[in-house]
Motif scaffolding. Structure first.
Motif, PDB file in Angstrom:
ATOM      1  N   GLU A  25       0.849  -1.185   0.000  1.00 34.33           N
ATOM      2  CA  GLU A  25       0.000   0.000   0.000  1.00 34.33           C
ATOM      3  C   GLU A  25       0.887   1.237   0.000  1.00 34.33           C
ATOM      4  O   GLU A  25       1.934   1.255   0.659  1.00 34.33           O
ATOM      5  CB  GLU A  25      -0.920   0.016   1.225  1.00 34.33           C
ATOM      6  N   TYR A  26       0.453   2.236  -0.747  1.00 37.09           N
ATOM      7  CA  TYR A  26       1.251   3.460  -0.849  1.00 37.09           C
ATOM      8  C   TYR A  26       0.331   4.675  -0.937  1.00 37.09           C
ATOM      9  O   TYR A  26      -0.642   4.663  -1.697  1.00 37.09           O
ATOM     10  CB  TYR A  26       2.159   3.419  -2.087  1.00 37.09           C
ATOM     11  N   GLN A  27       0.647   5.712  -0.155  1.00 40.82           N
ATOM     12  CA  GLN A  27      -0.056   6.982  -0.219  1.00 40.82           C
ATOM     13  C   GLN A  27       0.886   8.042  -0.780  1.00 40.82           C
ATOM     14  O   GLN A  27       2.067   8.098  -0.395  1.00 40.82           O
ATOM     15  CB  GLN A  27      -0.541   7.418   1.165  1.00 40.82           C
ATOM     16  N   ALA A  28       0.376   8.863  -1.665  1.00 36.47           N
ATOM     17  CA  ALA A  28       1.174   9.935  -2.254  1.00 36.47           C
ATOM     18  C   ALA A  28       1.790  10.793  -1.157  1.00 36.47           C
ATOM     19  O   ALA A  28       1.121  11.162  -0.190  1.00 36.47           O
ATOM     20  CB  ALA A  28       0.306  10.789  -3.171  1.00 36.47           C
ATOM     21  N   GLY A  29       3.063  11.087  -1.310  1.00 36.93           N
ATOM     22  CA  GLY A  29       3.803  11.842  -0.301  1.00 36.93           C
ATOM     23  C   GLY A  29       4.805  10.992   0.444  1.00 36.93           C
ATOM     24  O   GLY A  29       5.804  11.503   0.972  1.00 36.93           O
ATOM     25  N   GLY A  30       4.551   9.695   0.522  1.00 36.09           N
ATOM     26  CA  GLY A  30       5.516   8.798   1.148  1.00 36.09           C
ATOM     27  C   GLY A  30       6.810   8.753   0.358  1.00 36.09           C
ATOM     28  O   GLY A  30       6.799   8.805  -0.872  1.00 36.09           O
ATOM     29  N   LYS A  31       7.932   8.660   1.039  1.00 35.68           N
ATOM     30  CA  LYS A  31       9.246   8.735   0.391  1.00 35.68           C
ATOM     31  C   LYS A  31       9.887   7.350   0.323  1.00 35.68           C
ATOM     32  O   LYS A  31      10.079   6.688   1.345  1.00 35.68           O
ATOM     33  CB  LYS A  31      10.158   9.701   1.136  1.00 35.68           C
ATOM     34  N   LEU A  32      10.232   6.929  -0.889  1.00 35.32           N
ATOM     35  CA  LEU A  32      10.992   5.704  -1.119  1.00 35.32           C
ATOM     36  C   LEU A  32      12.268   6.104  -1.843  1.00 35.32           C
ATOM     37  O   LEU A  32      12.232   6.535  -2.999  1.00 35.32           O
ATOM     38  CB  LEU A  32      10.178   4.723  -1.960  1.00 35.32           C
ATOM     39  N   GLY A  33      13.407   5.985  -1.171  1.00 35.46           N
ATOM     40  CA  GLY A  33      14.674   6.463  -1.727  1.00 35.46           C
ATOM     41  C   GLY A  33      15.626   5.327  -2.037  1.00 35.46           C
ATOM     42  O   GLY A  33      15.816   4.416  -1.220  1.00 35.46           O
ATOM     43  N   VAL A  34      16.244   5.357  -3.224  1.00 37.95           N
ATOM     44  CA  VAL A  34      17.149   4.289  -3.657  1.00 37.95           C
ATOM     45  C   VAL A  34      18.458   4.889  -4.166  1.00 37.95           C
ATOM     46  O   VAL A  34      18.527   6.061  -4.531  1.00 37.95           O
ATOM     47  CB  VAL A  34      16.507   3.427  -4.769  1.00 37.95           C
ATOM     48  N   HIS A  35      19.473   4.052  -4.207  1.00 43.25           N
ATOM     49  CA  HIS A  35      20.772   4.450  -4.746  1.00 43.25           C
ATOM     50  C   HIS A  35      21.676   3.230  -4.864  1.00 43.25           C
ATOM     51  O   HIS A  35      21.287   2.117  -4.519  1.00 43.25           O
ATOM     52  CB  HIS A  35      21.429   5.529  -3.878  1.00 43.25           C
ATOM     53  N   ALA A  36      22.878   3.445  -5.355  1.00 38.72           N
ATOM     54  CA  ALA A  36      23.855   2.360  -5.496  1.00 38.72           C
ATOM     55  C   ALA A  36      24.476   2.024  -4.146  1.00 38.72           C
ATOM     56  O   ALA A  36      24.634   2.896  -3.288  1.00 38.72           O
ATOM     57  CB  ALA A  36      24.946   2.757  -6.487  1.00 38.72           C
ATOM     58  N   TRP A  37      24.798   0.757  -3.966  1.00 37.84           N
ATOM     59  CA  TRP A  37      25.531   0.389  -2.758  1.00 37.84           C
ATOM     60  C   TRP A  37      27.026   0.614  -2.970  1.00 37.84           C
ATOM     61  O   TRP A  37      27.507   0.752  -4.081  1.00 37.84           O
ATOM     62  CB  TRP A  37      25.235  -1.054  -2.348  1.00 37.84           C
ATOM     63  N   CYS A  38      27.739   0.672  -1.875  1.00 40.49           N
ATOM     64  CA  CYS A  38      29.180   0.910  -1.908  1.00 40.49           C
ATOM     65  C   CYS A  38      29.880  -0.174  -1.109  1.00 40.49           C
ATOM     66  O   CYS A  38      29.435  -0.502  -0.021  1.00 40.49           O
ATOM     67  CB  CYS A  38      29.474   2.283  -1.313  1.00 40.49           C
ATOM     68  N   CYS A  39      30.891  -0.695  -1.481  1.00 40.73           N
ATOM     69  CA  CYS A  39      31.599  -0.551  -2.734  1.00 40.73           C
ATOM     70  C   CYS A  39      32.324  -1.859  -3.008  1.00 40.73           C
ATOM     71  O   CYS A  39      32.585  -2.644  -2.098  1.00 40.73           O
ATOM     72  CB  CYS A  39      32.643   0.552  -2.674  1.00 40.73           C
TER      73      CYS A  39
END
Length: 322
Positions: free
Chosen positions: A247-261
């Motif tokens: 379930e997801y409501q607009a405004g919720g933050k899902l942040g992704v990026h590359a792992w190191c290293c």
């Protein structure tokens, strides 16, 4: 933001669930099953963690207290450690993988006045660190003997909290081995819970066990919930993705990026054929499918480098999760 913990302290990264590649040869990626911690070894791994946790303690003026991680500040080079009567701020050199001689104690009864460490000695042992010395009250100039002992489990355990309310469990904090134990206990102690609500999840300091925590979420058939005021980054997104439904409501933050290293390269700089992707690819195939799983994984590690973060758009969320 992407932060790396050296190998002696934790086998992973803060805010680091998702990694990646900048190449386009996804068809050549391996389909072999890869695990950083083999499923057959998890029980022994967790048992060892539980033993090590009991060795973490502080003695102030002759009074012993257990300790646990409260927060990590890589920019300031500090660990925040909760003990029975307050919080300890301990300087930590993440490049050298060891504490510094900077320490302050703030007691719950006197949160305006810090006791400052003086004449501190840091002793490094195979099992961890022992810090001895004294802390001085800056108002009364009272002095108290201090001995602080901790091992790698203090950091690799994380600081997560899992709070049960009715049929939901609210998850917050930094993910680690402690989180895995919390989900084990959740299934046994609260079988009626079927929803995991992500409140404020900073990421993971132990990605190897975090993927197995995600497997517990999938095995438990939990619905993962991101409300409008919630946020989850990297390793937190890994767990959100594991929900049997989401379930997801607009405004919720899902942040992704590359792992190191790997060496001097983060995941987004590696070829998609690099075996370093193996454990993550295995995980995402399990929870998102043989095609969508790898696609999502490589999306995340290309979305932002290890020292940055990409907040997923509604279009991206719909594509990968709904």
């Amino acid at each position: 933001m992407k932060l790396f913990f050296p190998s002696m302290i934790a086998a992973a990264i803060l805010l680091a669930g998702c990694g990646g590649s900048s190449s386009s040869d996804s068809s050549t990626t391996t389909t072999a099953e890869v695990h950083t911690i083999k499923p057959a070894d998890i029980a022994a791994y967790v048992a060892d963690y539980k033993t090590k946790v009991t060795e973490n303690n502080v003695q102030i003026d002759g009074k012993n207290s257990t300790i646990e991680l409260l927060d990590i500040d890589m920019d300031e080079g500090a660990l925040y450690i909760r003990y029975e009567e307050g919080v300890i701020e301990l300087g930590f050199d993440f490049d050298e993988e060891k504490p510094t001689s900077s320490l302050a104690v703030v007691r719950n009864s006197d949160n305006e006045n810090a006791l400052i460490g003086e004449d501190l000695q840091v002793i490094e042992q195979d099992a961890g660190f022992t810090i001895t010395g004294r802390i001085v009250d800056q108002t009364t100039f009272g002095q108290y003997d201090l001995t602080l002992m901790f091992n790698e489990s203090l950091i690799s355990g994380g600081s997560s909290q899992l709070v049960v309310t009715n049929n939901s469990a609210v998850l917050s904090g930094i993910l680690g081995t402690k989180t895995y134990v919390q989900f084990q206990d959740l299934s046994l102690d609260h079988p009626s819970v079927n929803r995991i609500v992500f409140k404020s999840v900073a990421g993971s300091v132990n990605d190897a066990i975090n993927m197995h925590t995600g497997r517990l979420i999938r095995q438990g058939q939990y619905t993962t919930v991101m409300n409008a005021d919630g946020e989850a980054y990297s390793g937190g997104v890994d767990l959100y993705a594991a929900g049997i439904t989401k379930e997801y409501q607009a405004g919720g933050k899902l942040g992704v990026h590359a792992w190191c290293c790997k060496g001097d390269k983060d995941a987004g700089e590696l070829s998609q054929k690099d075996p370093a992707h193996g454990a993550q690819l295995t995980y995402f195939r399990e929870i998102l499918g043989k095609e969508l799983g790898p696609e999502f994984y490589f999306f995340t590690i290309n979305a932002a480098p290890a020292d940055d973060i990409h907040l997923m758009t509604q279009t991206e969320i719909d594509k990968y999760f709904f």
